[in-house]
Design a protein around this motif. Sequence first.
Motif, PDB file in Angstrom:
ATOM      1  N   LEU B 141      32.549 -18.005  10.534  1.00  0.00           N
ATOM      2  CA  LEU B 141      31.158 -18.222  10.930  1.00  0.00           C
ATOM      3  C   LEU B 141      31.010 -19.693  11.277  1.00  0.00           C
ATOM      4  O   LEU B 141      31.562 -20.556  10.601  1.00  0.00           O
ATOM      5  N   GLU B 142      30.257 -19.990  12.332  1.00  0.00           N
ATOM      6  CA  GLU B 142      29.989 -21.391  12.648  1.00  0.00           C
ATOM      7  C   GLU B 142      28.553 -21.566  13.105  1.00  0.00           C
ATOM      8  O   GLU B 142      28.118 -20.923  14.044  1.00  0.00           O
ATOM      9  N   PRO B 143      27.813 -22.445  12.410  1.00  0.00           N
ATOM     10  CA  PRO B 143      26.399 -22.661  12.741  1.00  0.00           C
ATOM     11  C   PRO B 143      26.248 -23.627  13.907  1.00  0.00           C
ATOM     12  O   PRO B 143      27.166 -24.364  14.246  1.00  0.00           O
ATOM     13  N   SER B 144      25.056 -23.625  14.493  1.00  0.00           N
ATOM     14  CA  SER B 144      24.766 -24.540  15.598  1.00  0.00           C
ATOM     15  C   SER B 144      23.831 -25.666  15.181  1.00  0.00           C
ATOM     16  O   SER B 144      23.605 -26.592  15.937  1.00  0.00           O
ATOM     17  N   SER B 145      23.230 -25.545  13.999  1.00  0.00           N
ATOM     18  CA  SER B 145      22.286 -26.584  13.582  1.00  0.00           C
ATOM     19  C   SER B 145      22.273 -26.669  12.062  1.00  0.00           C
ATOM     20  O   SER B 145      22.784 -25.784  11.368  1.00  0.00           O
ATOM     21  N   VAL B 146      21.642 -27.724  11.576  1.00  0.00           N
ATOM     22  CA  VAL B 146      21.540 -27.948  10.131  1.00  0.00           C
ATOM     23  C   VAL B 146      20.767 -26.805   9.467  1.00  0.00           C
ATOM     24  O   VAL B 146      21.191 -26.253   8.445  1.00  0.00           O
ATOM     25  N   ASP B 147      19.637 -26.446  10.055  1.00  0.00           N
ATOM     26  CA  ASP B 147      18.809 -25.398   9.444  1.00  0.00           C
ATOM     27  C   ASP B 147      19.535 -24.052   9.475  1.00  0.00           C
ATOM     28  O   ASP B 147      19.476 -23.275   8.515  1.00  0.00           O
ATOM     29  N   VAL B 249      27.492 -26.908  17.974  1.00  0.00           N
ATOM     30  CA  VAL B 249      26.489 -27.846  18.474  1.00  0.00           C
ATOM     31  C   VAL B 249      26.307 -27.739  19.987  1.00  0.00           C
ATOM     32  O   VAL B 249      25.253 -28.117  20.508  1.00  0.00           O
ATOM     33  N   SER B 250      27.311 -27.188  20.694  1.00  0.00           N
ATOM     34  CA  SER B 250      27.170 -27.039  22.143  1.00  0.00           C
ATOM     35  C   SER B 250      25.956 -26.180  22.492  1.00  0.00           C
ATOM     36  O   SER B 250      25.323 -26.372  23.530  1.00  0.00           O
ATOM     37  N   TYR B 251      25.619 -25.246  21.602  1.00  0.00           N
ATOM     38  CA  TYR B 251      24.454 -24.393  21.854  1.00  0.00           C
ATOM     39  C   TYR B 251      23.180 -25.243  21.983  1.00  0.00           C
ATOM     40  O   TYR B 251      22.329 -24.981  22.840  1.00  0.00           O
ATOM     41  N   GLY B 252      23.066 -26.255  21.157  1.00  0.00           N
ATOM     42  CA  GLY B 252      21.904 -27.155  21.239  1.00  0.00           C
ATOM     43  C   GLY B 252      21.882 -27.894  22.567  1.00  0.00           C
ATOM     44  O   GLY B 252      20.838 -27.979  23.222  1.00  0.00           O
TER      45      GLY B 252
END
Lengths: 198, 617
Positions: B141-147, B249-252
């Motif tokens: 799993l890999e998130p895109s943001s802190v939240d 982070v690329s999603y952001g």
Amino acid sequence: MDITRLIITAVGGQGNLLSSKVLGEAALLSDIPVRMSEIHGMAQRGGVVESALLFGDVKSTIISDGEADVLVSFEPAEALRAMNKCKSETVVITNLAPLPPFTVTIGSGAYPDIDKLQDLISSKVSRLIAFDAVALSKEAGNIMAVNMVLLGALAQTGILPLTVENIKTAIKTRTKKTFVETNLKAFDLGYSEAEKQN
Amino acid sequence: MHKLLVDNPGQKSLLLGNEAIARGAIEAGVAFTSTYPGTPSSEISLNFFQVSQESDLYFEYSTNEKVALEVASAAANSGVRSMCVMKHVGVNVAADALMTLAYVGVKKGLVILTADDPYMFSSQNEQDNRYYGKLSGLPILEPSSVDEAKEMIIHAFDLSEKLQEPVIFRTTTRINHSTAIVEYGALKERITKGDFTKDPFNYVTVPAVSRRLHVKLLENYKKSEELTNTSEYNFINGTGPYGIICNGVSYGYVSDAVNDLCIKDKVKVLRIGFSHPMPKSVIRDFFNGCEKILVIEEGEAYMEEAIKAIAQENKITIPIAGKTEDLLSRLYEFDPALVRESMAKYFNIPYKAIDKPDLTDIPEIPQRPPNLCAGCSHRATFYALQKASEGMETIIPNDIGCYTLGFMPPLSVGDFLICMGSSTGTAGGFAQTTDKKVISVIGDSTFFHSGIPGLINGVFNNHNFTLVILDNETTAMTGHQPNPGVDMKGLNFEGYGQISIEKVVKGLGVQHVTIIKPYKIRKSVEAIREALDFKGVSVIISKEPCTLYEKSLKKKQRKPFYVSDKCKKHKDCINDLGCPAFFIEDSNIKIDPAMCTGCAVCAQICPENAIMPVKDN
């Protein structure tokens, strides 16, 4: 909502991260979305610490070259080094008290001339606010409050979507109790200095 | 109360990514946590450590990442939710455990966090650990943001329990070290004790058992393929002929670029958050209606390879691009403008870059590289080492820690470094194949982490080198975490043992072992010289607490020094030591009393004895 991009650059130990924290907290109080990023690790070893703060409806946490709306530098040569983050509309706020890097002492580099440095910066951006923030922090009674002086100057520009009141509340809640009074004084001194230079 | 323990669902707090991850794990009821500290992951474990001081959460700084994963795997197989935190290269150390733990699986949730470091802000390489998913067969799993990280980590524990296998949670520096507003959720109860049920035919991985376990792993893989295809973390935004597939982070950056380029009605974005296994059917459906596809991911072409394979399987021939020379690189981290420009270029969208000022007339600004602190004991040891080996041809394999900075002039201590602990292993190879004097340098924490096997190797194979162990009684580089040599009682922490480096070294059979106090320069030089003369493996233990740590503990400070008017400006102090407390004012050499820690090393090398302690008023 408009997006505002702020870069804060400093030398490790100057309190950059605390100033970012105060602004983040002020954004939380103001119900303004905020995302920030910083590079940790080498700060205590005398390196450069750069923070990026993005206010408004934005998902990125970093700022590309040429895209900062405001640049706040805690050290004059570092302001010059961070010029790649600026565009012609950028407002630059810098402390003018130099902290020459060790490379200058050992003779592998020359520290830039402070007057020339100011001319260079002003010629490239829309506004430069430059003053000796160390002197003002001393006047406020805490030489470590350079960060608060610069926050005051930043608040005066009105570029961030944050009220002076909320930033001051964040200073009261996020900085050490024993320093709150001198921090607020430092903030006010920075604010009036920027006002003078307007 | 620790801010991450507050039971106040709905509260909004400004959290560092690493704090958000720790909070998410605490909300998930994690009860057993282990780590070896490594930037950019270190604050996760720091918060676990702090929380463990005031709750029943178990936390340990393990000897190295492999041990950290082993203890956590046993905890998870005893029915306790566990988390193991490390930086990306730490997974290499833990990989032996990881690969077969994937076969064995877990009974309760085990989340392995890998903090990758694109651009290598504080690492020796920028390997892309998503390939560990492929290698081990475990979900990622890999998130895109802190939240999102805070929410996703809770899901990671559930996923691990559903599949009965560890889940790899991959972050990058810009998640770990970004800060955002995070909403607290409810706290799940921590179950700190479980039980282990003997089942050797499923736990003891002899070949006959493993042959069956591999079958189980592949069956699990099928289950995770179903889960990734229905996962809420693989979602699609928008509709249009331009397809973008991105992660992390690329999603952001992509989302911001879609707004900046005003192409909302033309773009369809697939964000992959469950990235191993890749969601084949989601991707296959995503192809529908796309004219061309751009894959935006930092690091390797991990998704791009999979997406192209899926297209091939489905006889889809639309252009798919990502890592090509004129678009996106395998190097370093991305940034918003780079992603925006790549999108504009690939989809032929009119785009005017921001007007940047001409900076060609800006003079060269003196570099501000990180430096060993004023009064750092490593500087003293390195100076003594250079003096002791004057006239000798040396090779100095160094290691990972603050002391790596000693490779810079003027100290210039450090010739070869590949990984944690490599100073002891490589020493043998250099000694065997060259006629130069080999002097290895390693810190206390790194010695325990992975330096000991190399030293054993040197003793057993009778290599000829001197190992200098820099014992500053902490893990300084990553933020002063303890290590097995630290006197925890002295720091007011109960319940810890303490391992003596000297006894370990002697116990390994090293014949020549000397302890030096590095601030005593003359004695240190003599001791190092003797060690260098010794044929075989010799060890110097240079013992002096980290001065930065001492300062933070508010221990008694020594008096600062000043340069008196006896100074004849030889500048040995500046030129040989490179201590940042020195500066030049109107061509006079000065010492900043606020920085000087009174180590007195400069005073000992000044040919005029011009450097003296500041007198009391």
